[in-house]
Design a protein around this motif. Structure first.
Motif, PDB file in Angstrom:
ATOM      1  N   ASP A 172       0.843  -1.190   0.000  1.00 55.23           N
ATOM      2  CA  ASP A 172       0.000   0.000   0.000  1.00 55.23           C
ATOM      3  C   ASP A 172       0.881   1.245   0.000  1.00 55.23           C
ATOM      4  N   ARG A 173       1.159   1.757  -1.179  1.00 55.44           N
ATOM      5  CA  ARG A 173       2.074   2.900  -1.332  1.00 55.44           C
ATOM      6  C   ARG A 173       1.552   4.133  -0.599  1.00 55.44           C
ATOM      7  N   GLU A 174       0.255   4.373  -0.699  1.00 59.42           N
ATOM      8  CA  GLU A 174      -0.329   5.545  -0.035  1.00 59.42           C
ATOM      9  C   GLU A 174      -0.134   5.465   1.477  1.00 59.42           C
ATOM     10  N   PHE A 175      -0.333   4.284   2.031  1.00 62.15           N
ATOM     11  CA  PHE A 175      -0.134   4.074   3.467  1.00 62.15           C
ATOM     12  C   PHE A 175       1.333   4.262   3.847  1.00 62.15           C
ATOM     13  N   LEU A 176       2.242   3.671   3.054  1.00 63.21           N
ATOM     14  CA  LEU A 176       3.671   3.750   3.367  1.00 63.21           C
ATOM     15  C   LEU A 176       4.213   5.170   3.263  1.00 63.21           C
ATOM     16  N   GLN A 177       3.542   6.015   2.481  1.00 63.81           N
ATOM     17  CA  GLN A 177       3.999   7.386   2.320  1.00 63.81           C
ATOM     18  C   GLN A 177       3.224   8.368   3.195  1.00 63.81           C
ATOM     19  N   SER A 178       2.460   7.856   4.116  1.00 62.27           N
ATOM     20  CA  SER A 178       1.677   8.716   4.994  1.00 62.27           C
ATOM     21  C   SER A 178       2.566   9.327   6.080  1.00 62.27           C
ATOM     22  N   HIS A 179       2.049  10.370   6.714  1.00 62.51           N
ATOM     23  CA  HIS A 179       2.791  11.028   7.793  1.00 62.51           C
ATOM     24  C   HIS A 179       3.087  10.059   8.933  1.00 62.51           C
ATOM     25  N   GLU A 180       2.116   9.223   9.241  1.00 65.99           N
ATOM     26  CA  GLU A 180       2.234   8.335  10.397  1.00 65.99           C
ATOM     27  C   GLU A 180       3.289   7.244  10.224  1.00 65.99           C
ATOM     28  N   THR A 181       3.635   6.892   9.008  1.00 66.61           N
ATOM     29  CA  THR A 181       4.614   5.810   8.793  1.00 66.61           C
ATOM     30  C   THR A 181       6.022   6.342   8.511  1.00 66.61           C
TER      31      THR A 181
ATOM     32  N   VAL B 250       8.802   4.283   9.970  1.00 63.67           N
ATOM     33  CA  VAL B 250       9.080   3.050   9.222  1.00 63.67           C
ATOM     34  C   VAL B 250       9.953   3.362   8.013  1.00 63.67           C
ATOM     35  N   ARG B 251       9.644   4.461   7.321  1.00 63.34           N
ATOM     36  CA  ARG B 251      10.434   4.830   6.143  1.00 63.34           C
ATOM     37  C   ARG B 251      11.869   5.191   6.528  1.00 63.34           C
ATOM     38  N   LEU B 252      12.033   5.874   7.642  1.00 61.33           N
ATOM     39  CA  LEU B 252      13.376   6.181   8.127  1.00 61.33           C
ATOM     40  C   LEU B 252      14.165   4.904   8.382  1.00 61.33           C
ATOM     41  N   ASP B 253      13.508   3.949   8.990  1.00 61.91           N
ATOM     42  CA  ASP B 253      14.151   2.668   9.288  1.00 61.91           C
ATOM     43  C   ASP B 253      14.563   1.956   8.006  1.00 61.91           C
TER      44      ASP B 253
END
Length: 319
Positions: free
Chosen positions: A45-54, A57-60
């Protein structure tokens, strides 16, 4: 003796949608559910992965991908080179100068062209640093037992200019080198001389900076702008505050650095201490930079080319 037979799995009830015979609307309703964004796997889910809340996770993930690959390839130590992306090799800078000069002959009173000529002339002068950074890349690439010795690998920001020159020098002698590119709003490309299996792209500047420091055994800064100054002062601050082990920090090009930053004034005004001036050295060229790095590690017995025993891991920085 009973013969063993392979177990035959029976289909489970949810492996087929509800049949039309039970409800004609069922197939349409199920398809609608499966097409809903909420039904997507989180990892898809690209939209979810690019959300503010995640963002955490993206930093990790931004950190982990490069870390796992460098660990797998046994990258132990790096020599990091910073510098301007705008500095061109001499033939390119000279061609630009001649192009502007030709236009100016046809329009000698054009103020804009006069400014462009001054800039082009300056870039011809600055091109000497491209040649020098390429020489430094060759020095790192040929060090240790030769180009196949990967205990110390050259690392740059992966872009053009000084970064390209340093990677190119390592490429010239057949040595591996690393490039840490950053994803930017405008299109950009990694320079062609990075080792393909050590070319990375980051979204976050902070994670990119972390990787610059984790394995660094020296930092070499050639003339540069905001990006170079940002990275340089970040590392000077980390060393000054003891957040990372001390490493040799070398500024190449006395005329440039003594004009750009007056470190002595910072000390005179009490903004830094006199001992902070010893965190870095200003040198003239690649040979002096490499000699300073070797002497620095030799004096401190820090074993730049230490051979690690099987199962032993190098201690990366504290950052």
């Amino acid at each position: 003796m009973r013969k063993k037979t392979r177990h035959k799995w029976h289909e489970l009830p949810w492996q087929h949608p509800k049949p039309k015979s039970e409800d004609p609307k069922a197939e349409r309703l199920v398809r609608q559910l499966m097409e809903s964004p909420t039904y997507r796997l989180a990892e898809e889910d690209r939209e979810f992965l690019q959300s503010h809340e995640t963002r955490g996770v993206r930093l990790d993930l931004d950190y982990l991908k490069a870390e796992l690959i460098m660990t797998e390839l046994d990258v132990q130590h790096t020599i990091v080179v910073f510098g301007s992306a705008r500095i061109k090799e001499r033939k390119t800078a000279l061609a630009k100068f001649k192009e502007v000069e030709k236009k100016l002959v046809a329009d000698p009173d054009n103020v804009k062209l006069l400014a462009q000529l001054r800039e082009a002339e300056r870039m011809v002068e600055m091109s000497t640093y491209y040649d020098d950074a390429r020489k430094f890349g060759r020095l790192v690439g040929n060090s240790g037992t030769g180009p196949e010795d990967n205990r110390v690998i050259l690392m740059t920001g992966g872009g053009p200019g000084i970064m390209e020159a340093a990677n190119r020098g390592a490429y010239d002698v057949g040595a591996k080198s690393i490039g840490l590119n950053i994803n930017l709003p405008h299109e950009q490309y990694p320079n062609p001389y990075i080792s393909p299996d050590l070319c990375f792209q980051f979204h976050y500047f902070a994670i990119r900076k972390l990787h610059f420091m984790l394995r660094a055994q020296a930092l070499v800064a050639y003339p540069g702008g905001f990006g170079t100054l940002d990275e340089l002062f970040e590392i000077l601050t980390l060393v000054q505050t003891r957040k990372t082990p001390e490493i040799p920090v070398v500024l190449v090009g006395r005329r440039y650095w003594e004009r750009i930053v007056n470190f002595e004034i910072l000390a005179e005004e009490g903004m830094i201490s006199e001992e902070d001036l010893e965190i870095f050295a200003v040198v003239e060229n690649a040979e002096e930079a490499w000699r300073h790095i070797i002497d620095w590690h030799t004096d401190r017995k820090t074993h730049l080319y230490r051979v690690y025993t099987e199962g032993e891991k190098p201690q990366h920085g504290k950052v």
